[in-house]
Design a protein around this motif. Structure first.
Motif, PDB file in Angstrom:
ATOM      1  N   GLU A  62       0.831  -1.207   0.000  1.00 25.36           N
ATOM      2  CA  GLU A  62       0.000   0.000   0.000  1.00 25.36           C
ATOM      3  C   GLU A  62       0.864   1.255   0.000  1.00 25.36           C
ATOM      4  N   LEU A  63       1.961   1.213   0.716  1.00 23.94           N
ATOM      5  CA  LEU A  63       2.901   2.335   0.756  1.00 23.94           C
ATOM      6  C   LEU A  63       3.462   2.620  -0.633  1.00 23.94           C
ATOM      7  N   LEU A  64       3.874   1.572  -1.334  1.00 25.36           N
ATOM      8  CA  LEU A  64       4.399   1.750  -2.688  1.00 25.36           C
ATOM      9  C   LEU A  64       3.331   2.301  -3.628  1.00 25.36           C
ATOM     10  N   LYS A  65       2.121   1.784  -3.507  1.00 29.41           N
ATOM     11  CA  LYS A  65       1.028   2.257  -4.359  1.00 29.41           C
ATOM     12  C   LYS A  65       0.761   3.739  -4.110  1.00 29.41           C
ATOM     13  N   GLU A  66       0.735   4.132  -2.840  1.00 27.66           N
ATOM     14  CA  GLU A  66       0.500   5.547  -2.502  1.00 27.66           C
ATOM     15  C   GLU A  66       1.570   6.442  -3.123  1.00 27.66           C
ATOM     16  N   LYS A  67       2.819   6.015  -2.983  1.00 30.84           N
ATOM     17  CA  LYS A  67       3.910   6.828  -3.526  1.00 30.84           C
ATOM     18  C   LYS A  67       3.829   6.894  -5.054  1.00 30.84           C
ATOM     19  N   ALA A  68       3.519   5.760  -5.687  1.00 30.06           N
ATOM     20  CA  ALA A  68       3.384   5.746  -7.141  1.00 30.06           C
ATOM     21  C   ALA A  68       2.219   6.623  -7.586  1.00 30.06           C
ATOM     22  N   ASN A  69       1.094   6.547  -6.873  1.00 28.19           N
ATOM     23  CA  ASN A  69      -0.053   7.390  -7.211  1.00 28.19           C
ATOM     24  C   ASN A  69       0.291   8.867  -7.080  1.00 28.19           C
ATOM     25  N   ASP A  70       1.031   9.220  -6.043  1.00 29.29           N
ATOM     26  CA  ASP A  70       1.447  10.614  -5.867  1.00 29.29           C
ATOM     27  C   ASP A  70       2.239  11.096  -7.080  1.00 29.29           C
ATOM     28  N   ARG A  71       3.139  10.239  -7.578  1.00 28.37           N
ATOM     29  CA  ARG A  71       3.949  10.617  -8.742  1.00 28.37           C
ATOM     30  C   ARG A  71       3.086  10.780  -9.987  1.00 28.37           C
ATOM     31  N   VAL A  72       2.111   9.876 -10.189  1.00 27.88           N
ATOM     32  CA  VAL A  72       1.256   9.952 -11.365  1.00 27.88           C
ATOM     33  C   VAL A  72       0.358  11.187 -11.291  1.00 27.88           C
ATOM     34  N   ILE A  73      -0.148  11.491 -10.105  1.00 32.18           N
ATOM     35  CA  ILE A  73      -0.965  12.702  -9.946  1.00 32.18           C
ATOM     36  C   ILE A  73      -0.137  13.939 -10.287  1.00 32.18           C
ATOM     37  N   ARG A  74       1.111  13.950  -9.829  1.00 33.26           N
ATOM     38  CA  ARG A  74       2.006  15.073 -10.161  1.00 33.26           C
ATOM     39  C   ARG A  74       2.228  15.145 -11.670  1.00 33.26           C
ATOM     40  N   ALA A  75       2.390  13.977 -12.319  1.00 33.35           N
ATOM     41  CA  ALA A  75       2.563  13.944 -13.775  1.00 33.35           C
ATOM     42  C   ALA A  75       1.327  14.498 -14.475  1.00 33.35           C
ATOM     43  N   ALA A  76       0.147  14.158 -13.970  1.00 35.90           N
ATOM     44  CA  ALA A  76      -1.098  14.669 -14.561  1.00 35.90           C
ATOM     45  C   ALA A  76      -1.163  16.186 -14.453  1.00 35.90           C
ATOM     46  N   GLU A  77      -0.755  16.724 -13.313  1.00 33.53           N
ATOM     47  CA  GLU A  77      -0.748  18.175 -13.129  1.00 33.53           C
ATOM     48  C   GLU A  77       0.214  18.834 -14.117  1.00 33.53           C
ATOM     49  N   ILE A  78       1.373  18.225 -14.298  1.00 37.35           N
ATOM     50  CA  ILE A  78       2.361  18.778 -15.233  1.00 37.35           C
ATOM     51  C   ILE A  78       1.802  18.779 -16.653  1.00 37.35           C
ATOM     52  N   MET A  79       1.218  17.652 -17.067  1.00 38.23           N
ATOM     53  CA  MET A  79       0.718  17.533 -18.439  1.00 38.23           C
ATOM     54  C   MET A  79      -0.468  18.449 -18.695  1.00 38.23           C
ATOM     55  N   ALA A  80      -1.255  18.711 -17.664  1.00 39.85           N
ATOM     56  CA  ALA A  80      -2.439  19.552 -17.841  1.00 39.85           C
ATOM     57  C   ALA A  80      -2.077  21.016 -18.041  1.00 39.85           C
ATOM     58  N   ASP A  81      -1.004  21.457 -17.425  1.00 37.29           N
ATOM     59  CA  ASP A  81      -0.711  22.892 -17.375  1.00 37.29           C
ATOM     60  C   ASP A  81       0.470  23.358 -18.226  1.00 37.29           C
ATOM     61  N   ALA A  82       1.176  22.438 -18.884  1.00 38.01           N
ATOM     62  CA  ALA A  82       2.431  22.853 -19.514  1.00 38.01           C
ATOM     63  C   ALA A  82       2.493  22.486 -20.990  1.00 38.01           C
ATOM     64  N   GLU A  83       3.242  23.308 -21.735  1.00 35.44           N
ATOM     65  CA  GLU A  83       3.597  22.983 -23.119  1.00 35.44           C
ATOM     66  C   GLU A  83       4.591  21.828 -23.087  1.00 35.44           C
ATOM     67  N   PRO A  84       4.766  21.103 -24.230  1.00 38.96           N
ATOM     68  CA  PRO A  84       5.651  19.927 -24.215  1.00 38.96           C
ATOM     69  C   PRO A  84       7.056  20.182 -23.655  1.00 38.96           C
ATOM     70  N   ASP A  85       7.717  21.281 -24.071  1.00 43.06           N
ATOM     71  CA  ASP A  85       9.073  21.540 -23.566  1.00 43.06           C
ATOM     72  C   ASP A  85       9.062  21.819 -22.063  1.00 43.06           C
ATOM     73  N   GLU A  86       8.080  22.593 -21.619  1.00 42.05           N
ATOM     74  CA  GLU A  86       7.953  22.879 -20.184  1.00 42.05           C
ATOM     75  C   GLU A  86       7.672  21.598 -19.407  1.00 42.05           C
ATOM     76  N   ALA A  87       6.805  20.744 -19.974  1.00 42.50           N
ATOM     77  CA  ALA A  87       6.446  19.489 -19.306  1.00 42.50           C
ATOM     78  C   ALA A  87       7.677  18.608 -19.148  1.00 42.50           C
ATOM     79  N   ARG A  88       8.503  18.527 -20.185  1.00 46.11           N
ATOM     80  CA  ARG A  88       9.713  17.692 -20.090  1.00 46.11           C
ATOM     81  C   ARG A  88      10.650  18.216 -19.010  1.00 46.11           C
ATOM     82  N   ARG A  89      10.790  19.531 -18.938  1.00 49.43           N
ATOM     83  CA  ARG A  89      11.637  20.109 -17.878  1.00 49.43           C
ATOM     84  C   ARG A  89      11.056  19.786 -16.497  1.00 49.43           C
ATOM     85  N   ALA A  90       9.728  19.895 -16.390  1.00 46.62           N
ATOM     86  CA  ALA A  90       9.077  19.604 -15.103  1.00 46.62           C
ATOM     87  C   ALA A  90       9.229  18.126 -14.735  1.00 46.62           C
ATOM     88  N   PHE A  91       9.143  17.242 -15.723  1.00 43.91           N
ATOM     89  CA  PHE A  91       9.335  15.812 -15.448  1.00 43.91           C
ATOM     90  C   PHE A  91      10.765  15.539 -15.001  1.00 43.91           C
TER      91      PHE A  91
END
Length: 199
Positions: A62-91
């Motif tokens: 469950e701990l691993l799943k939580e941490k992985a979900n946190d990373r994916v949620i962060r990735a979703a936020e990056i992809m929603a708000d950024a242009e491709p070059d900005e998104a790559r820098r944020a990743f």
């Protein structure tokens, strides 16, 4: 002082147990950590661990799943708000943050992978828990590639790149420059697009 509802109190207990477990597992490993130590580090009884997670292994998964979900949620936020070059820098920055600031992440992943390999009965449990964050990432990737049917393959590669680069940077920071993950994503998705065009 506002009193917590029963659901809020349960959620807080769960969160504290997960935080304590991350510290204890990262220091002692899954086999070396005891439920007693985790409960004590969180300020609860052993019963709180078992009533929330059932077993030490379930708590770890469950701990691993939580941490992985946190990373994916962060990735979703990056992809929603950024242009491709900005998104790559944020990743790329996300890799740096995890490798340099979340000292528990890479050891926890390595620890459970080893434990699951040595205890095959846990492999399916591990795979099942990790499907949710992987499916979320696949959905995100599917929105940005020409062939959404390839999104599952691409998300598997993105996860492997992320985990591998985090581990490499933890061991040898100079081997993973700050922008490397972003460049690797560009190479990956450019290659996938070129492959589609050749069909």
């Amino acid at each position: 002082m506002t009193r917590l509802t029963r659901a809020e109190a349960k959620a807080r207990t769960r969160e504290r147990l997960l935080d304590a477990a991350a510290r204890v597992f990262a220091q002692k490993g899954l086999a070396g950590a005891s439920v007693d130590e985790i409960a004590e580090a969180a300020g609860y009884s052993i019963g709180a661990v078992y009533s929330n997670f059932g077993s030490k292994e379930q708590l770890f998964v469950e701990l691993l799943k939580e941490k992985a979900n946190d990373r994916v949620i962060r990735a979703a936020e990056i992809m929603a708000d950024a242009e491709p070059d900005e998104a790559r820098r944020a990743f790329s920055q996300l890799v740096i943050e995890v490798a340099d600031k979340d000292a528990d992440f890479a050891p926890l992943q390595a620890e459970f992978w080893l434990y699951a390999v040595r205890n095959p009965e846990l492999m399916e449990t591990y795979a099942e828990r990790m499907r949710e964050p992987r499916d979320l990432l696949t959905e995100l990737v599917g929105r940005s590639v020409p062939d959404p049917d390839r999104a599952g393959e691409l998300s598997a590669i993105v996860i492997a790149l992320f985990q591998g680069l985090v581990r490499m940077r933890r061991v040898d920071p100079d081997s993973v420059p700050d922008e490397l993950f972003g460049r690797a994503l560009r190479w990956l998705f450019t290659g996938a697009e070129a492959d589609e065009e050749q069909k």
